[in-house]
Design a protein around this motif. Structure first.
Motif, PDB file in Angstrom:
ATOM      1  N   SER A   1       5.663   1.865  11.317  1.00  0.00           N
ATOM      2  CA  SER A   1       3.656   2.409  11.570  1.00  0.00           C
ATOM      3  C   SER A   1       4.025   2.893  12.876  1.00  0.00           C
ATOM      4  O   SER A   1       3.789   2.221  13.531  1.00  0.00           O
TER       5      SER A   1
ATOM      6  N   SER B   1       0.496  -1.263   0.247  1.00  0.00           N
ATOM      7  CA  SER B   1       0.444  -0.453  -0.266  1.00  0.00           C
ATOM      8  C   SER B   1       0.467   1.512  -0.048  1.00  0.00           C
ATOM      9  O   SER B   1       0.729   2.447  -0.180  1.00  0.00           O
ATOM     10  N   THR B   2       2.257   1.472   0.063  1.00  0.00           N
ATOM     11  CA  THR B   2       3.285   2.201   0.007  1.00  0.00           C
ATOM     12  C   THR B   2       3.566   2.449  -1.305  1.00  0.00           C
ATOM     13  O   THR B   2       4.150   3.311  -1.212  1.00  0.00           O
TER      14      THR B   2
ATOM     15  N   ARG C   1       1.710   5.420   7.419  1.00  0.00           N
ATOM     16  CA  ARG C   1       2.935   5.144   7.249  1.00  0.00           C
ATOM     17  C   ARG C   1       4.083   6.287   7.817  1.00  0.00           C
ATOM     18  O   ARG C   1       3.134   7.184   7.492  1.00  0.00           O
ATOM     19  N   ASP C   2       4.564   5.057   7.879  1.00  0.00           N
ATOM     20  CA  ASP C   2       6.071   6.366   8.541  1.00  0.00           C
ATOM     21  C   ASP C   2       7.587   5.223   8.009  1.00  0.00           C
ATOM     22  O   ASP C   2       7.002   4.304   8.744  1.00  0.00           O
TER      23      ASP C   2
ATOM     24  N   TRP D   1       8.121   7.634   3.352  1.00  0.00           N
ATOM     25  CA  TRP D   1       7.070   8.241   3.957  1.00  0.00           C
ATOM     26  C   TRP D   1       7.296   8.525   5.712  1.00  0.00           C
ATOM     27  O   TRP D   1       7.984   8.213   6.363  1.00  0.00           O
TER      28      TRP D   1
ATOM     29  N   GLY E   1       2.438   9.531   6.805  1.00  0.00           N
ATOM     30  CA  GLY E   1       1.751   9.503   6.409  1.00  0.00           C
ATOM     31  C   GLY E   1       1.896  10.640   5.280  1.00  0.00           C
ATOM     32  O   GLY E   1       0.669  10.434   4.644  1.00  0.00           O
TER      33      GLY E   1
ATOM     34  N   SER F   1      11.507  -0.140   9.263  1.00  0.00           N
ATOM     35  CA  SER F   1      10.282   0.469   8.751  1.00  0.00           C
ATOM     36  C   SER F   1       9.007   0.015   9.879  1.00  0.00           C
ATOM     37  O   SER F   1       9.175  -0.825  10.437  1.00  0.00           O
TER      38      SER F   1
ATOM     39  N   VAL G   1       8.688   4.413   5.894  1.00  0.00           N
ATOM     40  CA  VAL G   1       8.335   3.535   5.120  1.00  0.00           C
ATOM     41  C   VAL G   1       8.675   3.244   3.845  1.00  0.00           C
ATOM     42  O   VAL G   1       8.065   4.642   2.986  1.00  0.00           O
TER      43      VAL G   1
END
Length: 1112
Positions: free
Chosen positions: A585, A493-494, A591-592, A620, A623, A583, A594
């Motif tokens: 979240s 989803s990234t 998301r962070d 990311w 977010g 990575s 990532v």
């Protein structure tokens, strides 16, 4: 755009005065040093012209082959004409109207070609000159052309029309004959319906007086040209697509819209003798076979000692959904179905003889596909394809960027070729490429040229472009380093792009060290080293970088600081971030840290060629997806790579695998920021990442997140990469988010200042400097140039252990418009290349000599303590979208300034070497190509060449040394141009020749019995039938004759190639003399034979003179 032509010659004599369109800045005080530079480039050294076009013809529509000259012609939907001979002999021509080409017909072995276009014009091209030109044109005004046929060794061209009529054109004078075959005379008088357009015309191979006419409705007529009436009519209740003769002229075959083939006896018009459904189920009991898709074309070719070949395209069953287009080869009882990658446009069977009344002996099939050209070997089992030697695979994946390097190190092309040769596919035909006509040009350019293309699938291709040819050297697949999602559901989803996440956006290459750096659309950067040895990398080195924009976040470094196991040393008082070890979240699912792509965790086998050294990915942040990279530079001598985007800049040491600097653009200014920026969070105005590389799609994006250009062109930040390109204006070759305004009032809206240009150099960084030092010059979209000082440790082991210290110098320069290019000149005005190391094999154990060499990797820069009061100047040349400035260093005085354009903006600017001098070359959005002298910025060339119609040209246009440039003219073709007068003058010699004198093969022997009983081919004196005396005058309103420019061009071509023409004339005279000699010999033999016969007859008469009839 200001024109410089009226004052060009006057300005050529001045070296220290800027042009009339330049406005001198207040500090423009040229000193003695500046006046000492002698500029050698004058306007006479410049001329703009197209050189060659490479690649697959875009949107092909027609195909033709000359079996004697062995030349292939392809016409396109945009009116282009591409001619191919032996590998290296190519030619591009363009019909002025731009109408699509319907059909092409060679005048076999005559060095001429007839083209029929959708605007109902016929053109006669002269191919006996290096740049073919139109000799005659004929414009039909009342009827639409649908089909043409030119019999071998005939000067009369049959032209079929949509109304069903056939007109006849004399190809020598390009005038109409009065002889017309009207549709109502050709069909049955009792028939009440129109037979439809003419879809086929051909003469009987054994009788030139009989013409076979196919109408779309299914009616075929055998027309007797002498008696002007139909001999036979053949009717089938399915539409006809094509017709082909058996070489004996007794049978022909038709292909139909229901997927059937019908074979007819010429003398039995009532019913076809055989119906074949190649791909359908044959149903018995007289019922109709199962319908299939139309058979678009069929060819019927005979062999002397075997079964005939029936070759067809189309005709697949309707239930084969999703099946690829096919070419079917039927030979005896075997049927081979050859699948193609793209739809078939046309195909031709290559045969040993040009004569239609002889055994054809087919040996190959040329298949023109929508995006490829395939040649099939019919003589080998399994019908393998020939390896295509032309550079037609440029578009294998859509081109997203390209770079052009002239005057490369001489060992580069052999090195790339040697590793690329191992990538070649197997299983090709063993025979030589059958399209072998023409002769190579005489190349006068001896320097190596390399073109690098980046593609949507993440691949990179290296091309040898020396001496106006093009050949692929090596292909690198950058996507290999990443994990691939197996299906759509598995997609991370990234991802910040819908498709083509590996697409190449930028390329930075050091030819001397062979270090390659690429930036991809998923905010990733990969550094490669070149090796001749295969290696297995257990763990791919990887760095993850957080590039932030939010100013207020700097007040709370504990939030942004990420724990790192081995972060690079912090040389700034400002907090920066290195790569995180994992990575993560946050708890609320935002998301962070990532990255967009996953690097392979398993061992990576890397073959000889380019091998991954380091992968850098932006991650990311809270977010927010990472913004795409807008500028990239690598330097092999310093071991550094730098990249920036609209958030900031990051410098990475790829030797120590550490992040050295990670600052937002605002932080680069420190306390010197001239703009009053409002802190803002990227989350409030979220901007979808991904700029269109091959397309621009309109979407609803907040206006403040759009980039502004002087032409108010709007663009979306959503990426999509189809092959088709919309003709909308884009901002620049990399189409990133940027501001096009440097006014302070627009800063509130355009508060993100992107990094637009980067340049490593060894120069003066501050005004008081007395020596040069390694530094990085940074240009932004708001027209600011900032300088970062690089403090490098000594070479050898120290370089591996001690940190590189980087710090902003405080030097700030300003221009109007986004900075595009920066470069440096020495005291004499010569270009100073960036420092680089020479290439060495990375995959060998280092011995003492290697270590000593490693110590010398960084060029020696003179330190202040050891310098002897260096007073030599350098000159920084800076080009923005609006201006160019030449700044004297270290004083930082602007000595020359030029406003390049007021109403448009520069898309590409390059500082290039030419004729042992240096100049600035610019391409503007309004289509102007301009060059300026350096350092005085005198205008030398200003040509309105190419109005920017789509972003493809903006994205791919690039200048290089020695007056060369290129751009992607269509999704499949590269157009090369030159702005050098010398190259323009030598171009005629460099181009290959299409036409070469070849003797036409002898006509087939009729044989004794055929000659005796009249069973051979019947010839026809068409002049008696179609000439004005026999057929009368044609209708004047039907077609208009237009003389072409080719007559004059032909004279020029003949003048430039006198030797070739003399050789041809001598050859023609020799051939004529030889034929006359043969004729004399035959005449003498006939006289001797007649004399002998006379003697024998006289003796017989004397012998039987006095005998009675009963005494015999």
């Amino acid at each position: 755009m200001k024109k410089f032509n009226p004052i060009r010659k006057v300005l050529d004599g001045l070296t220290a005065v800027s042009s009339s369109s330049s406005s001198s800045s207040s500090s423009c005080q040229p000193g003695n040093k500046e006046l000492e530079i002698t500029e050698t480039l004058q306007s006479e050294h410049f001329q703009l012209c197209k050189t060659v076009r490479h690649g697959f013809p875009y949107q092909p529509s027609a195909l033709a082959f000359d079996p004697v000259q062995k030349i292939l012609a392809i016409g396109t939907q945009t009116g282009a004409l591409r001619l191919f001979g032996r590998p290296g002999v190519e030619c591009y021509c363009q019909h002025d109207s731009g109408a699509a080409v319907i059909q092409l017909q060679f005048l076999i072995n005559e060095g001429a070609l007839v083209s029929a276009l959708t605007d109902d014009t016929l053109h006669l091209w002269n191919l006996r000159q290096k740049r073919p030109a139109v000799l005659h044109s004929l414009k039909f005004s009342r009827e639409r052309i649908t089909f043409c046929h030119l019999p071998f060794q005939s000067k009369w061209l049959y032209v079929g029309t949509e109304r069903g009529n056939i007109h006849i054109v004399n190809v020598e004078s390009f005038t109409l004959s009065g002889y017309v075959i009207m549709w109502n005379k050709a069909i049955e008088l009792s028939s009440k319906s129109h037979p439809g357009p003419v879809v086929h015309i051909s003469d009987n191979p054994m009788d030139e007086g009989k013409l076979l006419i196919g109408f779309e409705s299914g009616i075929v007529v055998l027309w007797d040209l002498k008696s002007k009436k139909a001999d036979y009519r053949y009717t089938y209740d399915e539409a006809i697509h094509s017709v082909a003769w058996h070489h004996e002229g007794k049978q022909f075959i038709c292909s139909h819209s229901d997927g059937t083939l019908t074979i007819w006896n010429v003398r039995s018009p009532a019913k076809c003798i055989q119906t074949i459904v190649p791909h359908g189920k044959q149903i018995k009991d007289g019922k109709k076979p199962e319908p299939c898709k139309p058979i678009l074309k069929v060819e019927y070719k005979t062999t002397r000692y075997g079964d005939p070949f029936i070759i067809l395209s189309g005709g697949l069953s309707y239930d084969t959904v999703g099946r690829r287009p096919c070419l079917t080869v039927m030979h005896g009882k075997s049927t081979a179905v050859l699948e193609m990658d793209y739809p078939i446009v046309d195909f031709l069977t290559l045969c040993e003889t040009p004569y239609p009344n002889d055994f054809q002996e087919p040996y190959a099939v040329v298949v023109l596909l929508e995006k490829d050209l395939v040649v099939i070997d019919l003589a080998q089992n399994g019908y393998p394809i020939f390896e295509n030697p032309y550079p037609l695979s440029i578009h294998e994946s859509p081109v997203t960027c390209c770079e052009y390097f002239a005057d490369c190190p001489v060992d580069l092309i052999p090195a790339l070729y040697s590793v690329g040769a191992r990538q070649k596919r197997q299983g090709y035909s063993k025979k030589e490429w059958p399209i072998s006509g023409g002769n190579w040009g005489v190349g006068t350019q001896s320097y190596p040229e390399i073109i690098i293309t980046g593609h949507a699938d993440g691949s990179i291709k290296f091309w040898d472009a020396s001496a106006i040819t093009l050949q692929v050297l090596y292909k690198l697949k950058t996507a290999k380093v990443f994990e691939k999602s197996r299906n759509k559901d598995d997609k991370p989803s990234t991802d910040i792009v819908d498709e083509d996440p590996y697409a190449i956006q930028m390329i930075s290459w050091c030819p001397e060290s062979r270090v390659l750096c690429v930036a991809g659309v998923s905010a990733h950067v990969i550094i490669y080293r070149f090796s001749k040895q295969e290696v297995t990398t257990e763990v791919v080195s990887m760095l993850e970088v957080r590039l932030l924009y939010e100013i207020n976040d700097l007040e709370s470094p504990d939030i942004e600081q990420v724990p790192t196991p081995s972060g690079g040393p912090n040389s700034q008082p400002i907090v920066f971030q290195s790569h995180p070890s994992t990575s993560s979240s946050s708890s609320d699912g935002i998301r962070d840290n990532v990255p967009c792509l996953r690097v392979k965790s398993t061992a990576l086998k890397q073959s000889a060629g380019y091998q991954v050294e380091l992968v850098i990915q932006l991650v990311w942040v809270s977010g927010e997806p990472p913004q795409q990279i807008t500028s990239l530079a690598v330097n092999s001598a310093y071991g550094l790579v730098v990249f920036g985007n609209c958030n900031g800049i990051a410098i990475v040491d790829y030797i120590q695998k550490a992040v050295l600097l990670n600052l937002s653009t605002v932080e680069l200014y420190g306390s010197n920021d001239p703009y009053q920026r409002q802190p803002r969070s990227p989350r409030k105005t979220r901007q979808p990442s991904g700029a269109g590389l091959s397309d621009i799609n309109e979407s609803t994006v907040a206006s403040e997140d759009r980039c502004k250009s002087p032409t108010s062109a709007k663009m979306s930040r959503k990426l999509s990469l189809p092959t088709e390109l919309k003709p909308e204006l884009d901002v620049r070759d990399n189409s990133f988010s940027r501001s096009r305004s440097s006014s302070v009032t627009s800063i509130d809206k355009e508060s993100r200042e992107a990094i637009s240009s980067l340049h490593f150099c060894e120069t003066f960084t501050r005004k008081p400097d007395v020596s040069t030092s390694p530094c990085l010059w940074v240009g932004t979209t708001l027209g600011t140039v900032l300088v970062i000082v690089l403090n490098l440790p000594p070479g050898g082991e120290q370089r591996l252990l001690q940190p590189v210290i980087v710090s902003p110098s405080g030097t700030i320069l300003r221009l109007k418009g986004a900075i595009l290019r920066m470069s440096f000149l020495d005291t004499l005005g010569a270009l100073i290349p960036p420092a680089s190391e020479s290439w060495r094999e990375p995959n060998v154990p280092e011995d003492k000599d290697d270590k000593d060499r490693l110590k010398k990797r960084r060029p020696v820069s003179v330190s202040p303590s050891s310098s002897q009061e260096i007073s030599e100047n350098q000159y920084a040349v800076i080009c923005s979208e609006k201006q160019a400035k030449v700044i004297s260093l270290p004083s930082q005085n602007c000595i020359y300034k030029l406003n390049i354009t007021e109403t448009s903006f520069v898309l590409r600017g390059d500082i290039v070497s030419m004729s042992n001098s240096t100049c600035l070359a610019c391409f503007c959005a309004n289509g102007h190509i301009m060059t300026f002298s350096l350092p005085s910025l005198r205008p030398l060339l200003d040509v309105n060449y190419l109005p920017l119609t789509n972003m493809r040209i903006a994205r791919t246009f690039c200048f290089t040394n020695n007056g060369q440039a290129l751009y992607l003219v269509s999704p499949t073709e590269i157009q090369r141009i030159t702005y050098s007068q010398e190259t323009c003058e030598n171009l005629q010699e460099m181009l290959g020749e299409l036409f070469t004198p070849v003797e036409t093969p002898e006509a087939p022997n009729r044989g004794f019995f055929k000659g005796l009983f009249g069973g051979g081919a019947q010839s026809l004196d068409r002049e008696d039938l179609f000439g004005e005396t026999a057929s009368g005058k044609p209708s004047r309103s039907l077609a208009q004759h237009i003389p072409g420019p080719g007559g004059i061009e032909g004279v020029k071509g003949a003048a430039s190639g006198v030797v070739g023409e003399l050789a041809r004339a001598r050859w023609a005279l020799d051939e004529r003399g030889q034929k006359i000699g043969e004729l004399e010999e035959k005449t003498t033999a006939m006289l001797a034979s007649a004399d002998s016969f006379s003697k024998h007859a006289h003796e017989m008469m004397l012998k039987y003179k006095d005998k009675k009839w009963y005494q015999f």
